[in-house]
Design a protein around this motif. Structure first.
Motif, PDB file in Angstrom:
ATOM      1  N   SER A 195      29.081 117.611  -7.664  1.00 18.68           N
ATOM      2  CA  SER A 195      28.626 116.405  -6.995  1.00 18.68           C
ATOM      3  C   SER A 195      27.822 116.753  -5.756  1.00 18.68           C
ATOM      4  O   SER A 195      27.956 117.838  -5.195  1.00 18.68           O
ATOM      5  CB  SER A 195      29.830 115.536  -6.615  1.00 18.68           C
ATOM      6  N   GLY A 196      27.003 115.816  -5.310  1.00 21.39           N
ATOM      7  CA  GLY A 196      26.180 116.016  -4.124  1.00 21.39           C
ATOM      8  C   GLY A 196      24.868 115.281  -4.262  1.00 21.39           C
ATOM      9  O   GLY A 196      24.781 114.260  -4.953  1.00 21.39           O
ATOM     10  N   GLY A 197      23.838 115.809  -3.637  1.00 23.60           N
ATOM     11  CA  GLY A 197      22.536 115.160  -3.728  1.00 23.60           C
ATOM     12  C   GLY A 197      21.447 116.001  -3.101  1.00 23.60           C
ATOM     13  O   GLY A 197      21.710 116.860  -2.237  1.00 23.60           O
ATOM     14  N   THR A 198      20.218 115.790  -3.555  1.00 21.37           N
ATOM     15  CA  THR A 198      19.047 116.469  -3.002  1.00 21.37           C
ATOM     16  C   THR A 198      17.883 115.494  -2.970  1.00 21.37           C
ATOM     17  O   THR A 198      17.882 114.473  -3.666  1.00 21.37           O
ATOM     18  CB  THR A 198      18.647 117.699  -3.847  1.00 21.37           C
ATOM     19  N   ASP A 199      16.888 115.821  -2.176  1.00 19.36           N
ATOM     20  CA  ASP A 199      15.673 115.014  -2.120  1.00 19.36           C
ATOM     21  C   ASP A 199      14.489 115.927  -1.848  1.00 19.36           C
ATOM     22  O   ASP A 199      14.630 116.971  -1.207  1.00 19.36           O
ATOM     23  CB  ASP A 199      15.769 113.954  -1.022  1.00 19.36           C
ATOM     24  N   ALA A 200      13.321 115.535  -2.353  1.00 15.12           N
ATOM     25  CA  ALA A 200      12.100 116.320  -2.128  1.00 15.12           C
ATOM     26  C   ALA A 200      10.901 115.376  -2.200  1.00 15.12           C
ATOM     27  O   ALA A 200      10.156 115.373  -3.175  1.00 15.12           O
ATOM     28  CB  ALA A 200      11.973 117.435  -3.166  1.00 15.12           C
ATOM     29  N   SER A 201      10.736 114.571  -1.172  1.00 19.80           N
ATOM     30  CA  SER A 201       9.649 113.591  -1.185  1.00 19.80           C
ATOM     31  C   SER A 201       8.583 113.899  -0.143  1.00 19.80           C
ATOM     32  O   SER A 201       7.881 113.009   0.333  1.00 19.80           O
ATOM     33  CB  SER A 201      10.219 112.185  -0.959  1.00 19.80           C
ATOM     34  N   GLY A 241      15.751 118.740   0.653  1.00 19.46           N
ATOM     35  CA  GLY A 241      16.879 119.607   0.380  1.00 19.46           C
ATOM     36  C   GLY A 241      18.164 118.819   0.212  1.00 19.46           C
ATOM     37  O   GLY A 241      18.148 117.619  -0.072  1.00 19.46           O
ATOM     38  N   GLY A 242      19.282 119.493   0.396  1.00 16.46           N
ATOM     39  CA  GLY A 242      20.578 118.843   0.246  1.00 16.46           C
ATOM     40  C   GLY A 242      21.654 119.852  -0.090  1.00 16.46           C
ATOM     41  O   GLY A 242      21.555 121.041   0.246  1.00 16.46           O
TER      42      GLY A 242
END
Length: 459
Positions: A195-201, A241-242
């Motif tokens: 579980s968790g999360g990442t972003d790259a926008s 990131g994340g």
């Protein structure tokens, strides 16, 4: 039987046994933690594209990440950067937990991630192909790479995890919601959850979309661009990131003979439409009373309305939702406010939101009643990756027995009567931490974590 499928009195202990970090502060939990302790910022001028013509030119970029060194080669052209981050972090988290998916029943392993913007950069490139070259140039993988659930799908496929899988879209709050869901899955038959999360926008398309909120800092000096709870606060810095975490039942971890960074003790969520929407909308705690399952699941409000506060009291209404969420998370953890040793703040960076959060903390804990920190000043706000990274940092802090400091701040903002940890980490041997997150649109979540039996990472 509750709406979540958990029988009363059947909640088990959920522990975190592995961490994977891909952040502006470094790749890997050890490097990230070293940056946090030393106050080494990952903010700088955007380099992934030329930001000259944009009002926002500072961001938190992941340094030295090369997808082909971290991700199976065939997946690189098929997936977006936010999925690359998650695949790399998931692999590190499993290795850190000494967990071999091939040795576990495939239907007892689950994946739950948070997503905010999806595959933004991948989508931008495909749109460029469409408008510049024609529809025949648009790749088939556009149909899945942009999708919010792409990361969950790719992680589950790569590791043969065929149990319950899902994605939660709560913007900055999504990472806490995903971990809350992980607890629920462990109580309904799963043995291990990634579980968790990442972003790259951080691409032109993604940045323009973020500008519409009006909350990003236009300061060109990275050292002055993101100053939550500071008199000079002017918005926040976006980042990428994340983190991914291995969450499993305490019994399963004990059976495998692995230590835990800590335990997920309590979780709650609510919704505050006044946070970003038109002032005419009322503040609604959708997780209060009969509108909420006992485990914090958001359920529909009967009539969709709440008492409309007078205009001058809207800040009070805004913080009341956060206060309710904090109190219910503490109740879920079985803790009194005085038993919380540190708070990882949402730290919006916008003066009104920071003041509302400070007032909420003061209402629950009293003026200066608990040490508060916001290490995200080193990374920027990572959207879907932000709260997951905060939880990872909180667990590392519990393992090390310190409260990390909030780097770069100068003069506290008037009215923020909180014990903000500044200048250097504070050696207090904390045993519990509260992590807060508020997402665009009103998503509001809180997670309480407790110390485990794993020692501090070496610097």
């Amino acid at each position: 039987m509750s709406a979540s499928g958990i029988r009363p009195g059947r909640r088990g202990r959920s522990v975190v046994t592995g961490l994977g970090v891909v952040a502006p502060t470094g790749i890997g939990a050890a490097r990230h933690w070293e940056s946090v302790l030393s106050g080494k910022s990952g903010l700088g001028r955007i380099t992934r594209f030329d930001p000259t013509g944009y009002p926002v030119r500072v961001a938190g970029e992941v340094p030295g990440f090369h997808a082909r060194e971290q991700v199976p080669g065939r997946l690189v052209p098929q997936t977006d950067r936010f999925t690359h981050f998650a695949l790399a972090a998931a692999q590190d988290a499993l290795a850190d937990a000494a967990a071999d998916p091939a040795a576990l029943p495939e239907y007892e392993m689950a994946v739950v991630t948070a997503s905010s913007s999806g595959g933004t950069e991948f989508g931008q490139h495909e749109m460029e192909n469409l408008y510049q070259k024609g529809s025949s140039w648009v790749g088939a993988y556009q149909s899945i790479a942009w999708f919010y659930a792409a990361t969950t799908g790719q992680v589950s496929i790569r590791h043969g995890m065929r149990g319950p899988c899902g994605v939660i879209c709560g913007e900055q709050a999504g990472g806490l919601d995903a971990l809350g869901q992980s607890r629920r899955l462990l109580d309904t038959g799963s043995r291990l959850v990634l579980s968790g999360g990442t972003d790259a926008s951080l691409c032109p398309y993604g940045l323009v979309a973020q500008l519409s909120t009006g909350r990003l800092s236009t300061e060109d000096d990275p050292a002055r661009a993101y100053l939550p709870f500071d008199a000079a606060a002017s918005g926040f810095v976006p980042g990428e990131g994340g983190a991914m975490l291995v969450v499993e039942s305490a019994e399963a971890a004990h059976a495998r003979g692995v230590p835990a960074y800590g335990e997920l003790l309590g979780y709650a969520a609510g919704f505050d439409p006044t946070a970003d929407a038109t002032p005419k909308l009322p503040a609604t705690d959708t997780a209060a009373g009969p509108a909420t399952a006992h485990d914090g699941t958001r359920l529909p409000v009967a009539d969709g309305t709440a008492a409309q506060p007078p205009a001058p009291n809207r800040p009070t209404a805004r913080r009341s939702v956060l206060v309710s969420v904090i109190r219910r998370a503490l109740a879920d953890a079985g803790l009194a406010p005085g038993e919380v040793d540190m708070v990882f703040a949402d730290a919006s960076g916008t003066p009104a939101d920071d003041l509302a959060e400070a007032h909420a903390l003061t209402e629950v804990f009293g003026p200066g009643g608990v040490p508060v920190t916001a290490p995200k000043t080193l990374t920027g706000r990572l959207y879907a990756g932000g709260a997951a990274l905060d939880v990872a940092t909180a667990l590392l802090a519990l393992s090390a027995g310190v409260v990390p400091h909030t780097a770069g701040l100068g003069r506290p903002a008037p009215g923020c009567e909180i014990d903000l940890v500044l200048d250097r980490p504070r050696q207090t041997d904390p045993r519990t931490a509260l992590v807060l997150a508020r997402g665009h649109g009103g998503f509001t979540s809180a997670l309480v974590v407790g110390a485990g039996d794993r020692g501090a990472l070496r610097r």
